[in-house]
Design a protein around this motif. Sequence first.
Motif, PDB file in Angstrom:
ATOM      1  N   LEU A  15       0.808  -1.216   0.000  1.00  0.00           N
ATOM      2  CA  LEU A  15       0.000   0.000   0.000  1.00  0.00           C
ATOM      3  C   LEU A  15       0.847   1.273   0.000  1.00  0.00           C
ATOM      4  N   PRO A  16       1.901   1.385   0.837  1.00  0.00           N
ATOM      5  CA  PRO A  16       2.729   2.599   0.784  1.00  0.00           C
ATOM      6  C   PRO A  16       3.403   2.792  -0.574  1.00  0.00           C
ATOM      7  N   THR A  17       3.863   1.700  -1.199  1.00  0.00           N
ATOM      8  CA  THR A  17       4.480   1.812  -2.524  1.00  0.00           C
ATOM      9  C   THR A  17       3.467   2.289  -3.551  1.00  0.00           C
ATOM     10  N   PHE A  18       2.253   1.754  -3.485  1.00  0.00           N
ATOM     11  CA  PHE A  18       1.209   2.181  -4.417  1.00  0.00           C
ATOM     12  C   PHE A  18       0.942   3.674  -4.283  1.00  0.00           C
ATOM     13  N   ALA A  19       0.836   4.159  -3.050  1.00  0.00           N
ATOM     14  CA  ALA A  19       0.587   5.587  -2.831  1.00  0.00           C
ATOM     15  C   ALA A  19       1.753   6.438  -3.306  1.00  0.00           C
ATOM     16  N   SER A  20       2.977   5.892  -3.248  1.00  0.00           N
ATOM     17  CA  SER A  20       4.181   6.656  -3.588  1.00  0.00           C
ATOM     18  C   SER A  20       4.485   6.680  -5.078  1.00  0.00           C
ATOM     19  N   ALA A  21       3.922   5.748  -5.847  1.00  0.00           N
ATOM     20  CA  ALA A  21       4.270   5.635  -7.259  1.00  0.00           C
ATOM     21  C   ALA A  21       3.104   5.874  -8.204  1.00  0.00           C
ATOM     22  N   TYR A  22       1.877   5.895  -7.694  1.00  0.00           N
ATOM     23  CA  TYR A  22       0.694   6.063  -8.548  1.00  0.00           C
ATOM     24  C   TYR A  22      -0.070   7.305  -8.112  1.00  0.00           C
ATOM     25  N   PHE A  23       0.108   8.387  -8.823  1.00  0.00           N
ATOM     26  CA  PHE A  23      -0.550   9.664  -8.559  1.00  0.00           C
ATOM     27  C   PHE A  23      -0.063  10.640  -9.621  1.00  0.00           C
ATOM     28  N   PRO A  24      -0.678  11.809  -9.800  1.00  0.00           N
ATOM     29  CA  PRO A  24      -1.924  12.299  -9.194  1.00  0.00           C
ATOM     30  C   PRO A  24      -3.137  11.711  -9.905  1.00  0.00           C
ATOM     31  N   TRP A  25      -4.300  11.856  -9.269  1.00  0.00           N
ATOM     32  CA  TRP A  25      -5.536  11.283  -9.779  1.00  0.00           C
ATOM     33  C   TRP A  25      -6.516  12.368 -10.205  1.00  0.00           C
ATOM     34  N   ARG A  26      -7.291  12.055 -11.235  1.00  0.00           N
ATOM     35  CA  ARG A  26      -8.394  12.934 -11.619  1.00  0.00           C
ATOM     36  C   ARG A  26      -9.521  12.797 -10.597  1.00  0.00           C
ATOM     37  N   TYR A  27      -9.969  11.557 -10.380  1.00  0.00           N
ATOM     38  CA  TYR A  27     -10.975  11.252  -9.352  1.00  0.00           C
ATOM     39  C   TYR A  27     -10.515  10.028  -8.579  1.00  0.00           C
ATOM     40  N   ILE A  28     -10.963   9.919  -7.344  1.00  0.00           N
ATOM     41  CA  ILE A  28     -10.782   8.698  -6.560  1.00  0.00           C
ATOM     42  C   ILE A  28     -12.167   8.232  -6.123  1.00  0.00           C
ATOM     43  N   PHE A  29     -12.540   7.041  -6.588  1.00  0.00           N
ATOM     44  CA  PHE A  29     -13.850   6.464  -6.258  1.00  0.00           C
ATOM     45  C   PHE A  29     -13.676   5.468  -5.110  1.00  0.00           C
ATOM     46  N   SER A  30     -14.557   5.548  -4.126  1.00  0.00           N
ATOM     47  CA  SER A  30     -14.502   4.612  -3.001  1.00  0.00           C
ATOM     48  C   SER A  30     -15.907   4.098  -2.699  1.00  0.00           C
ATOM     49  N   PRO A  31     -16.087   2.786  -2.626  1.00  0.00           N
ATOM     50  CA  PRO A  31     -17.396   2.218  -2.296  1.00  0.00           C
ATOM     51  C   PRO A  31     -17.822   2.579  -0.871  1.00  0.00           C
ATOM     52  N   ARG A  32     -19.129   2.752  -0.694  1.00  0.00           N
ATOM     53  CA  ARG A  32     -19.673   3.097   0.627  1.00  0.00           C
ATOM     54  C   ARG A  32     -19.849   1.817   1.452  1.00  0.00           C
ATOM     55  N   SER A  33     -18.779   1.333   2.037  1.00  0.00           N
ATOM     56  CA  SER A  33     -18.873   0.173   2.911  1.00  0.00           C
ATOM     57  C   SER A  33     -17.749   0.233   3.925  1.00  0.00           C
ATOM     58  N   GLU A  34     -17.992  -0.333   5.097  1.00  0.00           N
ATOM     59  CA  GLU A  34     -16.981  -0.323   6.155  1.00  0.00           C
ATOM     60  C   GLU A  34     -15.726  -1.063   5.714  1.00  0.00           C
ATOM     61  N   LEU A  35     -15.909  -2.176   4.996  1.00  0.00           N
ATOM     62  CA  LEU A  35     -14.782  -2.972   4.525  1.00  0.00           C
ATOM     63  C   LEU A  35     -13.900  -2.172   3.578  1.00  0.00           C
ATOM     64  N   ALA A  36     -14.520  -1.355   2.715  1.00  0.00           N
ATOM     65  CA  ALA A  36     -13.760  -0.565   1.762  1.00  0.00           C
ATOM     66  C   ALA A  36     -13.132   0.659   2.419  1.00  0.00           C
ATOM     67  N   LEU A  37     -13.860   1.309   3.328  1.00  0.00           N
ATOM     68  CA  LEU A  37     -13.376   2.562   3.916  1.00  0.00           C
ATOM     69  C   LEU A  37     -12.144   2.360   4.780  1.00  0.00           C
ATOM     70  N   ASP A  38     -11.988   1.200   5.399  1.00  0.00           N
ATOM     71  CA  ASP A  38     -10.846   0.940   6.265  1.00  0.00           C
ATOM     72  C   ASP A  38      -9.534   1.098   5.500  1.00  0.00           C
ATOM     73  N   VAL A  39      -9.398   0.377   4.379  1.00  0.00           N
ATOM     74  CA  VAL A  39      -8.154   0.452   3.609  1.00  0.00           C
ATOM     75  C   VAL A  39      -8.071   1.767   2.836  1.00  0.00           C
ATOM     76  N   TYR A  40      -9.220   2.332   2.438  1.00  0.00           N
ATOM     77  CA  TYR A  40      -9.241   3.599   1.708  1.00  0.00           C
ATOM     78  C   TYR A  40      -8.660   4.724   2.559  1.00  0.00           C
ATOM     79  N   HIS A  41      -9.040   4.787   3.824  1.00  0.00           N
ATOM     80  CA  HIS A  41      -8.516   5.840   4.701  1.00  0.00           C
ATOM     81  C   HIS A  41      -7.022   5.646   4.951  1.00  0.00           C
ATOM     82  N   ALA A  42      -6.588   4.397   5.074  1.00  0.00           N
ATOM     83  CA  ALA A  42      -5.154   4.137   5.227  1.00  0.00           C
ATOM     84  C   ALA A  42      -4.396   4.610   3.986  1.00  0.00           C
ATOM     85  N   TYR A  43      -4.969   4.354   2.825  1.00  0.00           N
ATOM     86  CA  TYR A  43      -4.338   4.790   1.578  1.00  0.00           C
ATOM     87  C   TYR A  43      -4.234   6.309   1.506  1.00  0.00           C
ATOM     88  N   LEU A  44      -5.309   7.019   1.837  1.00  0.00           N
ATOM     89  CA  LEU A  44      -5.276   8.483   1.784  1.00  0.00           C
ATOM     90  C   LEU A  44      -4.205   9.040   2.710  1.00  0.00           C
TER      91      LEU A  44
END
Length: 435
Positions: free
Chosen positions: A136-165
């Motif tokens: 996850l840290p490598t992904f955040a460090s090598a893939y950017f900037p983004w036009r939009y970031i889409f995140s599903p409305r679910s607890e399972l998705a939001l956990d890793v999404y917030h860590a990524y942000l």
Amino acid sequence: MSQEDWPSLLFLPYPPDPANRDALNVAYRPSLKAALDRLRRPSGPARLIIAIPCPLLQGQLIRSKAFSWPQAQSLVAGVYSLLAAVCAQLGIPTEVDGGPGSVDATVLLIDHGRDRRFPAGFRPGIEPNNTIVVDLPTFASAYFPWRYIFSPRSELALDVYHAYLGFLEGRQTLRQDQLIPVESGLTLNIASGKTNNDRGGDAALTPTYPTVCLGGTFDYLHPGHKLLLTAGALLLQVPRETGPSSSSPPGRYIIGITGDEMLRNKKFAEHVQPWAQRARNVMAFLAQLLELNPRGWRDEGQSGAAGAASYPVEETPAGEQMRAAFRGGTIEVLCVCIQDAFGPTITVEDMQALVVSGETREGGKAVNEERAKKGWNALAVYEVDVLDAEEAPAASISATATATATADQYASKISSTAIRKKRAERAAKVGGTKI
């Protein structure tokens, strides 16, 4: 490159267990549909990175990290198959260079589990992962900037999404209108009662290889091609470093691409892309998987490849080979023009693995028969799933597609021949001009 041309990100939740086509359809279809529908635009093509967190790699400190290749390629195949089905439903072209209204989507696997913790004061950076699966840290460090970031409305998705942000902070300042919540599906884990964090240990680990080879036409690069290229890259053994102080040569990925002469009798042959264009599209796609650039998309070239300026491409004067180095020279990709069914598999002795599809498995047997005649080692043959109507969740197609979107039409969405047919039809409507 303007912000409108930046890729967008869809950060999906952990995959279901089992990750079969029906379960993936229930878990991911609503989110995929919402993101794709938002991205298509009449002014030009859009790009989408689909990131799926799942703990895959084992052996973080050994020379080669290991994982289950069948498990990984099956997950990638399932998502690409679902992507093609949703795009067929929405009428969205999926090929590279698909023109206005198309979406060029790439599936990436992120090695991350729900129990993964980072120490206080941890600063994310790029880790030279030994497969194309990045943390996850490598992904955040090598893939950017983004036009939009889409995140599903679910607890399972939001956990890793917030860590990524949190890891993305400092690399891109995001406006609120760039963060788009989308409908979430239902993710079930019923196969064994284990958590997603246990998934990586269920299957036998797959060896990686110093040299991997595969072949194809790669005309109008589409999800089926992307699966094949991704599956082959997963098998590649990548050293942590190369050079005078290292005894390890770079991992070599050899892609045989059918020459123009062999395609002259194809249907709608006048719309076949030239070899050099097909090879450049393969390189640009693989750059998204292999090149970990700390500047993200900022070094993109005209081809729209991730970090294109950071991997100069060498072409032979006769246009029969194209070569590029990635990840600090630890990976070498060689595209070779082939004029027969065997290509480099019977001219290059030093290779160990061959990737085929279900449609070309007999070719793998023939290759090893020819190598045996030369006294060479047999290649380990790996078969990827085929993306077609039979592999798609039939119930989901009939339930969501329109009356005219039959299974045959769905299959045509991932066929180079059908893509050329559509271009021929459009060209005829505008007076025979090639599109």
